[in-house]
Design an enzyme around this catalytic site. Structure first.
Site, PDB file in Angstrom:
ATOM      1  N   HIS A 242       6.036  -2.976 -12.057  1.00  0.00           N
ATOM      2  CA  HIS A 242       7.345  -3.401 -12.564  1.00  0.00           C
ATOM      3  C   HIS A 242       8.281  -2.221 -12.792  1.00  0.00           C
ATOM      4  CE1 HIS A 242      10.115  -6.256 -13.894  1.00  0.00           C
ATOM      5  NE2 HIS A 242       9.624  -6.605 -15.064  1.00  0.00           N
TER       6      HIS A 242
ATOM      7  N   THR B 259      -5.627  -8.229   0.277  1.00  0.00           N
ATOM      8  CA  THR B 259      -7.022  -8.497  -0.045  1.00  0.00           C
ATOM      9  C   THR B 259      -7.252 -10.000  -0.018  1.00  0.00           C
ATOM     10  OG1 THR B 259      -8.786  -8.185  -1.701  1.00  0.00           O
ATOM     11  CG2 THR B 259      -6.550  -8.490  -2.536  1.00  0.00           C
TER      12      THR B 259
END
Length: 406
Positions: free
Chosen positions: A377, A325
């Site tokens: 994560h 993006t």
């Protein structure tokens, strides 16, 4: 007579919103001609009539939510007797009296309430008195969303409409506020972004890239590139190539979680975020690893054009293994991108800004870009995330390596 139904759209899409009726009652329509535009979670779809004739009735209004398979319009044969069809139940203005449901003899307060067929159907199923529903529409029209938001209660035998209307929130007349219902796409974007934040262990790591070399190379090659390929050489092809190379070295960034499993993807379908009037969409550059710079630029240009013209298909946006993006086109200097769907990584590009940087023992003014990698994560540790972003930085700062490797 022929019924116009909401067609099968995609496996994950079960309903849509009437965005715009392209034909009105009394108008003739040819077989295969578009009659309505539907807005879905992902794209807008135009529905055709399977029969030629005259539009007899519209069974849903613009803004109504409709389900796959639901009848939304009726088309009849073109004849004198049908040249002036009865007005559709959905064509009720603020000044018009509500049309009673077919087959209804007595008029209860619910019958006198201005409501869409979908709202009436849902109210019957839930046992809700329409007259007791507070509409969001300032003109008093009850829609299915209003019924869904209303606490279910048995229909009272003699519930006057006036008290129910008195409970509606007053309309602002001073112009200080405007209430606007979210489009279906904006509702979906909001819902999915919130789901991502709540269901992932998202972290973001940052770095900065010296854009001197890639800008010099682009400036030197852009005319030759355009003459040869009939497409302009932009920064997105460099970043796409750099991302693909980094994904090959750090494969867990190109994966997703499925229950207790990690699915490693051995293909490189890169989503390119595009801003439109209806919201952000992410069409996919398929097999970006197999495309050269010109093919990537051409594909991005084609997809961006379809996005702006609202012509993207479900296939254009399905899947994707990683997303890029570019907030820099709007002047964003620094931001934290949010993961896209089930993907575990997204790269955020930002505006190029000249800043003083240390080059050896000297301070020079260089065109610099901050980049951000947001990642899940649960799958990706700091070592891989930092290594991935560092590799993207090194490749952009040495763009000849990308050209030679493409």
């Amino acid at each position: 007579m022929a019924e116009i139904k909401v067609p099968e759209l995609a496996e994950s899409i079960t309903e849509g919103t009437i965005a715009k009726w392209l034909k009105q009652p009394g108008e003739s329509i040819d077989k295969g001609e578009f009659i309505v535009e539907l807005e879905t979670d992902k794209v807008n779809v135009e529905v055709i009539s399977e029969e030629a004739g005259v539009v007899q009735e519209l069974l849903a209004a613009e803004g109504d939510t409709v389900e796959v398979g639901q009848v939304i319009a009726v088309v009849g044969e073109s004849s004198g007797a049908q040249s002036a069809p009865a007005p559709a139940a959905e064509e009720v203005s603020a000044a018009a009296a509500p049309v009673a449901e077919e087959g209804t003899v007595e008029q209860t307060s619910a019958d006198r309430t201005i409501a869409s067929p979908a709202a009436r159907k849902l109210a019957r199923e839930k046992g809700i008195n329409l007259a007791a529903v507070t509409p969001v529409d300032p003109m008093g029209r009850v829609r299915a969303q209003d019924v869904s938001a209303h606490n279910s209660a048995p229909i009272a035998p003699a519930a006057p409409a006036a008290p129910a209307k008195a409970t509606a929130a007053p309309v602002q007349e001073d112009g200080r506020e405007t209430r606007e219902r979210m489009t279906r796409r904006r509702q979906t974007i909001a819902k999915r972004l919130l789901e991502v934040r709540q269901s992932t262990a998202m972290l973001t790591t940052f770095n900065e890239i010296d854009m001197t070399a890639v800008m010099e190379l682009r400036s030197r090659k852009k005319d030759e590139f355009y003459d040869k390929n009939d497409v302009r050489l932009g920064f997105m092809s460099f970043f796409t190539k750099a991302v693909v190379a980094a994904l090959k070295k750090y494969p867990y960034v190109n994966s997703e979680i499925d229950g207790d499993d990690i699915i490693l993807k051995h293909y490189y379908d890169i989503g390119i975020a595009v801003s439109t009037e209806g919201g952000l969409v992410v069409p996919i550059v398929r097999d970006a690893d197999r495309k050269n710079f010109a093919e990537i630029e051409s594909t991005i240009g084609e997809l961006a054009g379809k996005a702006r013209d609202n012509k993207l298909t479900i296939a254009d946006m399905s899947g994707g293994s990683f997303t890029i993006t570019n907030g820099g086109v709007f002047g964003s200097l620094f931001s934290t991108p949010i993961l896209n769907g089930t993907q575990v990584g997204i790269l955020g590009m930002h505006t190029i800004q000249k800043r003083p940087v240390a080059v050896g023992d000297n301070v020079e003014i260089r065109p610099m870009m901050y980049v951000a990698l947001s990642y899940d994560h649960r799958v990706i540790d700091g070592k891989d995330s930092v290594g991935f972003l560092k590799m993207v930085k090194e490749l952009i700062e040495n763009p000849e390596d990308l050209l030679l490797g493409s």
